[in-house]
Each structure stands twice: as C-alpha cells, then as structure tokens.
Design a protein around this motif. Structure first.
Motif, PDB file in Angstrom:
ATOM      1  N   ASP A   1       0.861  -1.173   0.000  1.00 53.48           N
ATOM      2  CA  ASP A   1       0.000   0.000   0.000  1.00 53.48           C
ATOM      3  C   ASP A   1       0.901   1.227   0.000  1.00 53.48           C
ATOM      4  N   VAL A   2       0.734   2.109  -0.973  1.00 55.22           N
ATOM      5  CA  VAL A   2       1.565   3.310  -1.039  1.00 55.22           C
ATOM      6  C   VAL A   2       1.053   4.307  -0.001  1.00 55.22           C
ATOM      7  N   PRO A   3       1.889   4.774   0.919  1.00 59.76           N
ATOM      8  CA  PRO A   3       1.424   5.704   1.948  1.00 59.76           C
ATOM      9  C   PRO A   3       1.009   7.042   1.338  1.00 59.76           C
ATOM     10  N   TYR A   4       0.130   7.741   2.046  1.00 58.98           N
ATOM     11  CA  TYR A   4      -0.358   9.024   1.538  1.00 58.98           C
ATOM     12  C   TYR A   4       0.719  10.101   1.559  1.00 58.98           C
ATOM     13  N   SER A   5       1.825   9.847   2.246  1.00 59.08           N
ATOM     14  CA  SER A   5       2.930  10.805   2.268  1.00 59.08           C
ATOM     15  C   SER A   5       3.907  10.593   1.117  1.00 59.08           C
ATOM     16  N   ALA A   6       3.667   9.594   0.268  1.00 55.72           N
ATOM     17  CA  ALA A   6       4.583   9.299  -0.834  1.00 55.72           C
ATOM     18  C   ALA A   6       4.591  10.451  -1.838  1.00 55.72           C
ATOM     19  N   PRO A   7       5.736  10.701  -2.489  1.00 56.04           N
ATOM     20  CA  PRO A   7       5.810  11.803  -3.441  1.00 56.04           C
ATOM     21  C   PRO A   7       5.028  11.561  -4.724  1.00 56.04           C
ATOM     22  N   ARG A   8       4.750  10.296  -5.042  1.00 50.96           N
ATOM     23  CA  ARG A   8       3.991   9.954  -6.248  1.00 50.96           C
ATOM     24  C   ARG A   8       3.187   8.691  -5.965  1.00 50.96           C
ATOM     25  N   PHE A   9       2.049   8.554  -6.597  1.00 46.11           N
ATOM     26  CA  PHE A   9       1.157   7.392  -6.458  1.00 46.11           C
ATOM     27  C   PHE A   9       0.630   7.250  -5.027  1.00 46.11           C
ATOM     28  N   ALA A  10       0.554   8.346  -4.299  1.00 42.06           N
ATOM     29  CA  ALA A  10       0.100   8.299  -2.904  1.00 42.06           C
ATOM     30  C   ALA A  10      -1.294   7.696  -2.813  1.00 42.06           C
ATOM     31  N   GLY A  11      -1.451   6.746  -1.884  1.00 37.56           N
ATOM     32  CA  GLY A  11      -2.739   6.116  -1.647  1.00 37.56           C
ATOM     33  C   GLY A  11      -3.098   5.005  -2.602  1.00 37.56           C
ATOM     34  N   ASP A  12      -2.228   4.677  -3.561  1.00 32.26           N
ATOM     35  CA  ASP A  12      -2.501   3.595  -4.501  1.00 32.26           C
ATOM     36  C   ASP A  12      -2.088   2.250  -3.920  1.00 32.26           C
ATOM     37  N   PHE A  13      -2.537   1.193  -4.558  1.00 27.01           N
ATOM     38  CA  PHE A  13      -2.013  -0.157  -4.319  1.00 27.01           C
ATOM     39  C   PHE A  13      -0.962  -0.427  -5.381  1.00 27.01           C
ATOM     40  N   MET A  14       0.148  -1.076  -4.991  1.00 29.80           N
ATOM     41  CA  MET A  14       1.247  -1.303  -5.920  1.00 29.80           C
ATOM     42  C   MET A  14       1.623  -2.775  -5.991  1.00 29.80           C
ATOM     43  N   LEU A  15       1.784  -3.273  -7.205  1.00 36.41           N
ATOM     44  CA  LEU A  15       2.305  -4.619  -7.460  1.00 36.41           C
ATOM     45  C   LEU A  15       3.656  -4.492  -8.149  1.00 36.41           C
ATOM     46  N   THR A  16       4.649  -5.240  -7.676  1.00 32.32           N
ATOM     47  CA  THR A  16       5.942  -5.321  -8.356  1.00 32.32           C
ATOM     48  C   THR A  16       5.994  -6.595  -9.187  1.00 32.32           C
ATOM     49  N   SER A  17       6.271  -6.439 -10.466  1.00 27.12           N
ATOM     50  CA  SER A  17       6.539  -7.592 -11.324  1.00 27.12           C
ATOM     51  C   SER A  17       8.058  -7.722 -11.402  1.00 27.12           C
ATOM     52  N   GLN A  18       8.599  -8.584 -10.551  1.00 27.42           N
ATOM     53  CA  GLN A  18      10.028  -8.590 -10.245  1.00 27.42           C
ATOM     54  C   GLN A  18      10.894  -8.852 -11.471  1.00 27.42           C
ATOM     55  N   GLY A  19      10.623  -9.943 -12.172  1.00 27.18           N
ATOM     56  CA  GLY A  19      11.443 -10.282 -13.325  1.00 27.18           C
ATOM     57  C   GLY A  19      11.321  -9.273 -14.450  1.00 27.18           C
ATOM     58  N   ASP A  20      10.152  -8.629 -14.572  1.00 26.50           N
ATOM     59  CA  ASP A  20       9.912  -7.672 -15.652  1.00 26.50           C
ATOM     60  C   ASP A  20      10.475  -6.291 -15.363  1.00 26.50           C
ATOM     61  N   LYS A  21      10.948  -6.048 -14.124  1.00 21.23           N
ATOM     62  CA  LYS A  21      11.454  -4.743 -13.712  1.00 21.23           C
ATOM     63  C   LYS A  21      10.386  -3.653 -13.897  1.00 21.23           C
ATOM     64  N   GLU A  22       9.198  -3.943 -13.359  1.00 19.73           N
ATOM     65  CA  GLU A  22       8.086  -3.006 -13.453  1.00 19.73           C
ATOM     66  C   GLU A  22       7.329  -2.947 -12.135  1.00 19.73           C
ATOM     67  N   GLN A  23       6.725  -1.793 -11.876  1.00 14.27           N
ATOM     68  CA  GLN A  23       5.777  -1.638 -10.781  1.00 14.27           C
ATOM     69  C   GLN A  23       4.466  -1.112 -11.344  1.00 14.27           C
ATOM     70  N   ILE A  24       3.361  -1.765 -10.959  1.00 16.27           N
ATOM     71  CA  ILE A  24       2.034  -1.385 -11.429  1.00 16.27           C
ATOM     72  C   ILE A  24       1.293  -0.751 -10.267  1.00 16.27           C
ATOM     73  N   PHE A  25       0.792   0.460 -10.470  1.00 13.75           N
ATOM     74  CA  PHE A  25       0.078   1.203  -9.436  1.00 13.75           C
ATOM     75  C   PHE A  25      -1.397   1.224  -9.790  1.00 13.75           C
ATOM     76  N   VAL A  26      -2.226   0.802  -8.823  1.00 13.67           N
ATOM     77  CA  VAL A  26      -3.667   0.697  -9.039  1.00 13.67           C
ATOM     78  C   VAL A  26      -4.340   1.808  -8.256  1.00 13.67           C
ATOM     79  N   HIS A  27      -4.989   2.711  -8.966  1.00 12.93           N
ATOM     80  CA  HIS A  27      -5.732   3.796  -8.329  1.00 12.93           C
ATOM     81  C   HIS A  27      -7.205   3.428  -8.317  1.00 12.93           C
ATOM     82  N   GLY A  28      -7.838   3.552  -7.144  1.00 10.27           N
ATOM     83  CA  GLY A  28      -9.256   3.210  -7.038  1.00 10.27           C
ATOM     84  C   GLY A  28      -9.525   1.738  -7.198  1.00 10.27           C
ATOM     85  N   ALA A  29      -8.724   0.904  -6.537  1.00  8.50           N
ATOM     86  CA  ALA A  29      -8.855  -0.553  -6.693  1.00  8.50           C
ATOM     87  C   ALA A  29     -10.273  -1.021  -6.398  1.00  8.50           C
TER      88      ALA A  29
END
Length: 407
Positions: A272-300
């Motif tokens: 869970d991205v904290p509301y104090s984060a500089p970007r994507f605050a309040g989103d849910f985040m998934l890391t796709s490790q092998g792909d070197k990507e992070q997916i941010f879900v707003h309004g899950a």
C-alpha cells in the motif's frame, strides 16, 4: 511447551498472558537507506528545501538471527523428528508493535522438501529489540506474510509457484487455520505471493503465472486477486483485480502518458503506497520482479480503477517508503539468515527498494555473476524509475523483505 494444531505445528515459547493494546497505526514501508545527498537529489524536486536533516548517516545492526533459532520437523518419508536452525528469511510484517517474519528453511516454491527433508516454513514473532516471543511451523514455503490491522490475523501464503494455499494465525491465541483456494488450479496456473490489506480488501499477488499451464503472459491470467475468507468452510475465495495483459498508462520512459498493454510474467511483492509518498500516494502497488516493473492501481475495485506502470532500472523485491524523520527499517537479509535493522534520520517520502539483480528476466542461471551482484539496498526515483545504491555503515545487508516502523 509444544502444541500441534492439526497439520500445522505451533511451538509456543514461554507464552505469557499479555493484554493486547488497540492496534497502533504504525507506518510500514520498507528497507534501509543511506547517504541522503542521493536521497534528496533523486526523490525530491530540485526546489525542495534542504534542512539540517538532509545528510544523515544510516547504521545497520542485527536484530534476529536464524542461526540462533531452530525448530523440530518430521523429515519427508520418515516419522523421525529432526532439529535444525532457521534459514532463508523473507517477508516481514508488524502488528501491535511486534514483528513477524517467515523463515523458509530451504523449502521449494511448490512445497518440495529441502535437501534435509524439511517441508515446513517457520513464522517467528519477535520484539523490535530482537527478543523471540513465539513461533509456528507451516507446511510448505511461506512467501507472503502480512497482518490484518483490523483483526490481528497474520496471513501467510504458501508455495509461490504451484500447490498454493493460505494460512491464518490468530495473533491473540496462536490458533492456525488452513484455507484452500476456491479454484484449483488457480486461474493463472501458478501460486500466490505477497499480501496487502488495501481499504479493507485482501489483495494477493498471483505469482508464477503459467507454471502449471500455458506459458505466461496470458490475457486471461489475473495479476492480483482480491480474496475473501470463509472460516467456517476454510475456503479462500479468489477474484481477479486485474489481468497480466491489462491496459495501463506508462508513468515514465518514451511512452510516458500513453496507454500501453502490460505483459506481466512475474507478479511478486505488493504494497500500500502511503499518503505521504511523493507519487502514487494512496494507490495499491504490485511489483513484477522479473519484468522490472511496478504497477500502481488507483481506485482498486471501483468503477474508477486505473493502472499506471513504472519501468525500473533494476529488478526489485520489496519496496518501502520512509514516512517519518525518525524510525527503523527492518529487513530480512538473505546473505546472513537474519533480520537486520537500519537506523538513522530519514527524509519522509524517500522510496527504498530491495534490489534483486539475479531475479531479473535474463539473469544468468549461475548468479551472482558479472553485472548481476547480490541483493542490495537501493533508492528509487518514483518519477524516472532509476535506482541508485544506498551506502550503509555496519554489517553487509542483502535485503529481501522490508518494513519501516516510525518512532
């Protein structure tokens, strides 16, 4: 004393009656950090004020060692009990001020026995000062671990590649409840990994897609499940939150701002991205490790659900945000079979990651190798995806699971 709860062994070590306080709101985030010239330069806008806090020092010290802990297990194919030290710590979580971590003890990603015949992971509850309080043995490889802040249940996912299940530990009385997933095999033909509670939703990474079926990526494979538990029938019902080939907005790179199609092959950690984060605050985040990507879900799980994808310069496991000037990062260190603590002064909003070069798609089979070092602590620029190493004082740290606890 030692108690057995069904198929799960629960070791209760010096359990004493203790009154649980109301759950504290403890900000979690992740892993540890360093020379804050890099922190300020890569995390904050150039116009950000530089205060006397801008150049802290970070110090690493060991809190809990698997080499000083152990468990009894029944060797595969035998009825004889064996004792071994704990090894391979991974995920880490907190509830009511106490930390919980999983030691995987060499168990394979589909639940295969270790070379010593051990089939059990061990969950350890301990104080922030490193005093062990309790431990539980769970059959299989526990890869995901988190605590439900509303109930005090510690949730563990078992086997990240296949043959997956879910366990719930009641942190009040120690009772373990086993859950089977509502669909077998799971719709993405893989296992389950990290867990987050996001606005009351239990969200679980759909890891290793295609292990038991068609090779990934696949448009029909869920990347994340939202899960509800039926404790009466001991069933965990899974529902897709989004899919491995969903549309997303590129958050960086040459296609920034444009709609792209995902092609996830390795859904792994989530936060869970904290509301104090500089970007994507309040989103849910998934890391796709092998792909070197992070997916941010707003309004899950709302009609406004929207995905953004950040491309990273390195493969990462856990991500953590510093949410206060003062606190401690706790990290599971793979190289030392220990939980390490990193203390110092942290700039709120700084993003730290456990960098895992050997887990990137395309990494050599024999790793570490030239260009693919062991895990290290990195600092992530959430605007560009660039990761820079963090300098630390003290023992070496090879982080995997991480959490930040504000003082």
């Amino acid at each position: 004393m030692l108690r057995q709860e069904g198929s799960k062994g629960m070791q209760v070590i010096g359990r004493r009656a203790r009154t649980r306080r109301a759950t504290k709101t403890i900000t979690v985030a992740g892993a540890v950090a360093a020379t804050l010239l890099a922190v300020v330069a890569t995390t904050l806008p150039a116009s950000a004020e530089v205060s006397r806090h801008s150049q802290p020092s970070y110090y690493v010290h060991q809190v809990l060692s698997g080499k000083s802990l152990g468990h009894w297990y029944t060797k595969a194919g035998s009825s004889k009990r064996h004792w071994e030290r704990l090894s391979s710590p991974d995920d880490i979580t907190i509830f009511d001020g106490h930390l919980f971590t999983t030691f995987q003890n060499g168990v394979g990603p589909q639940g295969q026995a270790s070379p010593d015949g051990n089939r059990d992971s061990t969950i350890v509850e301990f104080t922030q000062g490193g005093q062990e309080l309790h431990q539980w043995d769970l059959r299989g490889k526990c890869d995901g671990l988190t605590a439900n802040p509303a109930t005090g249940q510690v949730i563990a996912t078992i086997n990240e590649d296949a043959n997956s299940s879910l366990d719930s530990i009641d942190s009040w009385n120690g009772q373990v409840t086993d859950y089977r997933y509502s669909k077998k095999p799971l719709p993405h033909n893989g296992g389950t990994d990290a867990i987050s509670f996001y606005h009351g939703l239990m969200l679980i990474s759909a890891s290793a897609p295609g292990t038991a079926g068609v090779a990934a990526p696949n448009p029909a494979y869920p990347g994340v499940y939202w899960v509800n538990l039926d404790p009466y029938n001991r069933v965990a019902y899974v529902h897709a939150l989004f899919y491995d080939e969903a549309d997303a907005t590129a958050a960086d790179g040459p296609h920034a701002g444009k709609t792209v199609k995902l092609g996830l092959t390795d859904p792994d950690s989530n936060e869970d991205v904290p509301y104090s984060a500089p970007r994507f605050a309040g989103d849910f985040m998934l890391t796709s490790q092998g792909d070197k990507e992070q997916i941010f879900v707003h309004g899950a799980r709302t009609r406004h659900q929207h995905l953004s994808v950040l491309s990273l310069s390195q493969s990462v496991d856990d991500t953590a945000w510093a949410t206060a000037w003062h606190g401690t990062f706790f990290a599971a260190s793979t190289g030392t079979d220990a939980i390490e603590a990193v203390s110092g002064t942290f700039r709120p909003g700084t993003v730290f990651v456990a960098v895992t070069p050997c887990d990137a798609n395309g990494a050599p089979a024999t790793c570490p190798a030239p260009g693919y070092p062991p895990n290290y602590l990195g600092q992530l620029n959430p605007y560009t995806g660039k990761i820079t190493p963090v300098s630390l004082h003290g023992p070496s740290l090879e982080p995997q699971g991480m959490i930040f606890v504000a003082s």
